[in-house]
Design a protein around this motif. Structure first.
Motif, PDB file in Angstrom:
ATOM      1  N   LEU A  61       1.085  -0.960   0.360  1.00  0.00           N
ATOM      2  CA  LEU A  61      -0.025  -0.277   0.292  1.00  0.00           C
ATOM      3  C   LEU A  61       0.850   1.085  -0.060  1.00  0.00           C
ATOM      4  N   LEU A  62       2.286   1.235   1.148  1.00  0.00           N
ATOM      5  CA  LEU A  62       2.844   2.090   1.056  1.00  0.00           C
ATOM      6  C   LEU A  62       3.735   2.648  -0.418  1.00  0.00           C
ATOM      7  N   PHE A  63       3.401   2.510  -0.931  1.00  0.00           N
ATOM      8  CA  PHE A  63       4.768   2.391  -2.562  1.00  0.00           C
ATOM      9  C   PHE A  63       3.630   2.342  -3.476  1.00  0.00           C
ATOM     10  N   PHE A  64       2.192   1.531  -3.753  1.00  0.00           N
ATOM     11  CA  PHE A  64       1.205   1.889  -4.610  1.00  0.00           C
ATOM     12  C   PHE A  64       0.685   3.410  -4.053  1.00  0.00           C
ATOM     13  N   LEU A  65       0.712   4.298  -3.085  1.00  0.00           N
ATOM     14  CA  LEU A  65       0.788   5.859  -2.825  1.00  0.00           C
ATOM     15  C   LEU A  65       1.630   6.365  -3.133  1.00  0.00           C
ATOM     16  N   TYR A  66       2.858   6.026  -3.170  1.00  0.00           N
ATOM     17  CA  TYR A  66       4.322   6.444  -3.288  1.00  0.00           C
ATOM     18  C   TYR A  66       4.263   7.130  -4.855  1.00  0.00           C
ATOM     19  N   GLY A  67       3.696   5.895  -5.738  1.00  0.00           N
ATOM     20  CA  GLY A  67       3.763   5.518  -6.994  1.00  0.00           C
ATOM     21  C   GLY A  67       2.444   7.224  -7.089  1.00  0.00           C
ATOM     22  N   ALA A  68       1.542   7.041  -6.902  1.00  0.00           N
ATOM     23  CA  ALA A  68       0.069   7.925  -7.403  1.00  0.00           C
ATOM     24  C   ALA A  68       0.526   9.257  -6.672  1.00  0.00           C
ATOM     25  N   ARG A  69       0.908   9.400  -5.523  1.00  0.00           N
ATOM     26  CA  ARG A  69       1.102  10.835  -5.526  1.00  0.00           C
ATOM     27  C   ARG A  69       2.496  11.612  -6.240  1.00  0.00           C
ATOM     28  N   LEU A  70       3.602  10.337  -6.381  1.00  0.00           N
ATOM     29  CA  LEU A  70       4.618  11.146  -7.381  1.00  0.00           C
ATOM     30  C   LEU A  70       4.222  11.486  -8.895  1.00  0.00           C
ATOM     31  N   SER A  71       4.346  12.375  -9.083  1.00  0.00           N
ATOM     32  CA  SER A  71       4.104  13.818 -10.561  1.00  0.00           C
ATOM     33  C   SER A  71       5.478  13.432 -11.851  1.00  0.00           C
ATOM     34  N   THR A  72       5.004  12.681 -12.473  1.00  0.00           N
ATOM     35  CA  THR A  72       6.499  12.333 -12.779  1.00  0.00           C
ATOM     36  C   THR A  72       6.206  12.843 -14.137  1.00  0.00           C
ATOM     37  N   ARG A  73       5.343  14.521 -14.412  1.00  0.00           N
ATOM     38  CA  ARG A  73       5.675  15.691 -15.135  1.00  0.00           C
ATOM     39  C   ARG A  73       6.272  16.204 -14.507  1.00  0.00           C
ATOM     40  N   GLU A  74       6.146  16.844 -13.095  1.00  0.00           N
ATOM     41  CA  GLU A  74       6.136  17.871 -13.022  1.00  0.00           C
ATOM     42  C   GLU A  74       8.491  17.067 -12.361  1.00  0.00           C
ATOM     43  N   ALA A  75       8.991  16.173 -12.274  1.00  0.00           N
ATOM     44  CA  ALA A  75      10.347  14.922 -12.071  1.00  0.00           C
ATOM     45  C   ALA A  75      10.583  15.619 -13.711  1.00  0.00           C
ATOM     46  N   LEU A  76       9.283  15.119 -14.802  1.00  0.00           N
ATOM     47  CA  LEU A  76      10.791  15.245 -16.179  1.00  0.00           C
ATOM     48  C   LEU A  76      11.301  17.087 -16.585  1.00  0.00           C
ATOM     49  N   ASP A  77       9.640  17.986 -15.731  1.00  0.00           N
ATOM     50  CA  ASP A  77       9.823  19.481 -16.103  1.00  0.00           C
ATOM     51  C   ASP A  77      11.322  19.761 -14.983  1.00  0.00           C
ATOM     52  N   GLY A  78      11.490  19.156 -14.337  1.00  0.00           N
ATOM     53  CA  GLY A  78      12.985  18.884 -13.405  1.00  0.00           C
ATOM     54  C   GLY A  78      13.755  19.618 -13.950  1.00  0.00           C
TER      55      GLY A  78
ATOM     56  N   PRO B 262      -3.396   9.443 -12.576  1.00  0.00           N
ATOM     57  CA  PRO B 262      -4.583  10.008 -13.529  1.00  0.00           C
ATOM     58  C   PRO B 262      -6.112  10.273 -13.262  1.00  0.00           C
ATOM     59  N   TRP B 263      -6.606   9.386 -12.315  1.00  0.00           N
ATOM     60  CA  TRP B 263      -7.554   8.839 -11.519  1.00  0.00           C
ATOM     61  C   TRP B 263      -7.859   9.061 -10.088  1.00  0.00           C
ATOM     62  N   VAL B 264      -6.776   8.275  -9.201  1.00  0.00           N
ATOM     63  CA  VAL B 264      -6.925   8.465  -7.916  1.00  0.00           C
ATOM     64  C   VAL B 264      -5.842   9.873  -7.767  1.00  0.00           C
ATOM     65  N   GLY B 265      -5.052  10.742  -8.408  1.00  0.00           N
ATOM     66  CA  GLY B 265      -4.403  11.454  -8.005  1.00  0.00           C
ATOM     67  C   GLY B 265      -5.276  12.652  -7.776  1.00  0.00           C
ATOM     68  N   GLY B 266      -5.691  13.435  -8.101  1.00  0.00           N
ATOM     69  CA  GLY B 266      -7.177  14.467  -6.963  1.00  0.00           C
ATOM     70  C   GLY B 266      -7.738  13.742  -6.276  1.00  0.00           C
ATOM     71  N   PHE B 267      -7.857  12.494  -5.890  1.00  0.00           N
ATOM     72  CA  PHE B 267      -8.252  12.094  -4.729  1.00  0.00           C
ATOM     73  C   PHE B 267      -7.450  11.934  -3.531  1.00  0.00           C
ATOM     74  N   LEU B 268      -6.457  12.149  -3.248  1.00  0.00           N
ATOM     75  CA  LEU B 268      -4.774  11.690  -2.493  1.00  0.00           C
ATOM     76  C   LEU B 268      -4.874  12.911  -2.279  1.00  0.00           C
TER      77      LEU B 268
ATOM     78  N   ASN C 169      -7.170  14.010   0.347  1.00  0.00           N
ATOM     79  CA  ASN C 169      -7.863  13.598   2.172  1.00  0.00           C
ATOM     80  C   ASN C 169      -6.335  13.689   1.614  1.00  0.00           C
ATOM     81  N   ARG C 170      -5.295  14.165   1.554  1.00  0.00           N
ATOM     82  CA  ARG C 170      -3.579  14.613   1.753  1.00  0.00           C
ATOM     83  C   ARG C 170      -3.498  14.135   3.643  1.00  0.00           C
ATOM     84  N   SER C 171      -4.040  14.276   4.403  1.00  0.00           N
ATOM     85  CA  SER C 171      -3.552  14.866   5.820  1.00  0.00           C
ATOM     86  C   SER C 171      -4.538  13.054   6.473  1.00  0.00           C
ATOM     87  N   VAL C 172      -5.425  12.703   5.861  1.00  0.00           N
ATOM     88  CA  VAL C 172      -5.776  11.573   6.420  1.00  0.00           C
ATOM     89  C   VAL C 172      -4.898  10.181   5.408  1.00  0.00           C
ATOM     90  N   LEU C 173      -4.461  10.079   3.979  1.00  0.00           N
ATOM     91  CA  LEU C 173      -3.815   9.276   3.404  1.00  0.00           C
ATOM     92  C   LEU C 173      -2.226   9.670   4.433  1.00  0.00           C
TER      93      LEU C 173
END
Length: 364
Positions: free
Chosen positions: A49-66, A188-194, A197-201
Motif C-alpha cells: 500500500l505504501l509503495f502504491f501511494l508513493y507511485g500515485a502521488r509522485l508527479s512524473t510530469r513535475e519530475a520531468l520538468d525539473g 490520472p484517476w486517483v491523484g485528485g483524491f489523494l 485527502n492528503r492529511s488522512v492518507l
C-alpha cells in the motif's frame, strides 16, 4: 567571530516518538505464533500500500520538468547513491571493533536509501535556497531509489539482504516495484483524491510504517537478536553516523561550490544530498532483511533524528547569513546597486521561503 545560535527548541519528530513507542510495545508484547503470522501478512500488505501511494502521488510530469537543472540533480544523485555508499563501505573497517556485523549491515543499508522529499524542501525553504530544485531533486532520488536501493542492497549486502536469489528479487518486484508502477499508472484517476485527502492518507502512511516496525521488532525479540546489542555498541554506532553526516554536509556544500553552483543551488544540494528517507527505508528493509530487519533499521532511525536536529540548526544559520539575500537577488542594473539590503534586517515573515513548515519533516 559570530557564534551560531541554537534554535529555541530542537525538532523532536513526533513520528520518531511513535516509532520508539512501537519498539517499546514490540519489546513488551511481541507478536508470537498465529499473531505473528497475521502481523507479517498485514505488514506485507502495508508495504504494498505504501509503495502504491508513493507511485500515485509522485508527479512524473513535475519530475520531468525539473530535468532542465540536470547538473544539480546529478550532483544530488551522486551524493546519495555514490558518495554515501562509499562511506558505508569504508565503515567496514570498524567491524568488529566498533560495529557488530548486523549493525554494520544496517549502517550500509542506511547509506543506500534514497533522499528525503519533504524535509529537504522544508530546510531548503528555511535557508532561502532553491526550493523548486529541492522538490525535483528529492523526487528524482525517491523515484530512482525505488529501483536502485534494493539492487544495491542485494549486491553490496549479499546474504544479509537476501542476495540475488530468485525469491528475494520476486519479493522486491511484488512488494515494491509492482505497487509503485500500478500507482503511477492509476495516478490520472486517483491523484485528485489523494491530494484532497492528503492529511488522512498521511496518517495511513505513518500507521503502515508503524505496523512494519512492530512486525520487524517483534520478530527480533522472539529470535533474541537484541541480546547482540550493548550500550557501548550503540554509542559507537551513533558516533560513526555523526561522522558520516558531517562528511556529507561538508562534501555537498563545498563540493557544490567547487562545481560552480550558486548559493541557492548549494543549499538545495546540501539538504537534498545529505539526508536519508525513513519512510522509504523502513518498508524496503522489511522486504530485504526479513527477520533481521529490526537491527537493520536501527541505524536509519537514529540517523533520521540526528539529521533533523543538525539540519534544523544549519538551515536557521544559513537563513541569517547576510550574504544570502544579496546573492539571491543579484542586481540586474546599476540602479539596483544603489539600495543594498541591510545585512542585519529581520527576514520578512510574509516571505514563504522564510516560513518553516513544522509538518514537513514527518517520516522522510
Amino acid at each position: 567571530m559570530r557564534r551560531p545560535h541554537l534554535p529555541a527548541r530542537l525538532p523532536v519528530d513526533p513520528f520518531i516518538t511513535g516509532l520508539l513507542a512501537t519498539v517499546g510495545l514490540a519489546a513488551l508484547l511481541p507478536a508470537r505464533g498465529a499473531a505473528a503470522s497475521v502481523a507479517e501478512a498485514a505488514s506485507t500488505a502495508a508495504v504494498a500500500l505504501l509503495f502504491f501511494l508513493y507511485g500515485a502521488r509522485l508527479s512524473t510530469r513535475e519530475a520531468l520538468d525539473g530535468m532542465r537543472h540536470w547538473r544539480l540533480h546529478l550532483t544530488v544523485l551522486a551524493s546519495t547513491f555514490l558518495l554515501f555508499p562509499l562511506l558505508g563501505l569504508a565503515a567496514h573497517a570498524l567491524v568488529p571493533t566498533v560495529l557488530t556485523p548486523p549493525l554494520y549491515s544496517g549502517l550500509l543499508f542506511l547509506c543506500l536509501v534514497p533522499s528525503t522529499i519533504q524535509s529537504s524542501i522544508a530546510f531548503t525553504s528555511i535557508a532561502r535556497g532553491n526550493v523548486p530544485a529541492a522538490i525535483c531533486a528529492g523526487s528524482f532520488s525517491s523515484l530512482i531509489g525505488i529501483f536502485l536501493t534494493p539492487l544495491l542492497a542485494a549486491g553490496l549486502l549479499g546474504n544479509s539482504a537476501g542476495g540475488f536469489s530468485p525469491d528475494s528479487l520476486l519479493k522486491i518486484v511484488l512488494q515494491l516495484l509492482l505497487p509503485f508502477l500500478l500507482g503511477q499508472a492509476l495516478r490520472p484517476w486517483v491523484g485528485g483524491f489523494l491530494v484532497r485527502n492528503r492529511s488522512v492518507l498521511g496518517r495511513v502512511d505513518r500507521g503502515s510504517i508503524l505496523l512494519v516496525v512492530y512486525t520487524a521488532f517483534s520478530a527480533g525479540m522472539v529470535a533474541g537478536i537484541w541480546r547482540q546489542v550493548s550500550l557501548p555498541r550503540l554509542g559507537g554506532l551513533m558516533a560513526v553516523e555523526a561522522v558520516i553526516l558531517a562528511v556529507m554536509l561538508a562534501a555537498t556544500w563545498y563540493g557544490a561550490k567547487r562545481l560552480g553552483f550558486t548559493r541557492e543551488d548549494r543549499i538545495a544540494i546540501q539538504f537534498a544530498g545529505s539526508k536519508k528517507s525513513l519512510a522509504a527505508g523502513l518498508p524496503m528493509a522489511s522486504v530485504l532483511f526479513g527477520a533481521q530487519a529490526s537491527l537493520a533499521v536501527l541505524p536509519l532511525m537514529l540517523f533520521h533524528q540526528m539529521q533533523l536536529m543538525v539540519c534544523a540548526i544549519l538551515a536557521r544559520r544559513r537563513a541569517r547569513d547576510p550574504r544570502a539575500p544579496q546573492e539571491q537577488q543579484a542586481p540586474q542594473n546599476p540602479q539596483d546597486q544603489q539600495a543594498p539590503q541591510d545585512p542585519h534586517a529581520t527576514p520578512n515573515p510574509q516571505d514563504p521561503r522564510a516560513t518553516p513548515n513544522p509538518q514537513a519533516t514527518h517520516a522522510t
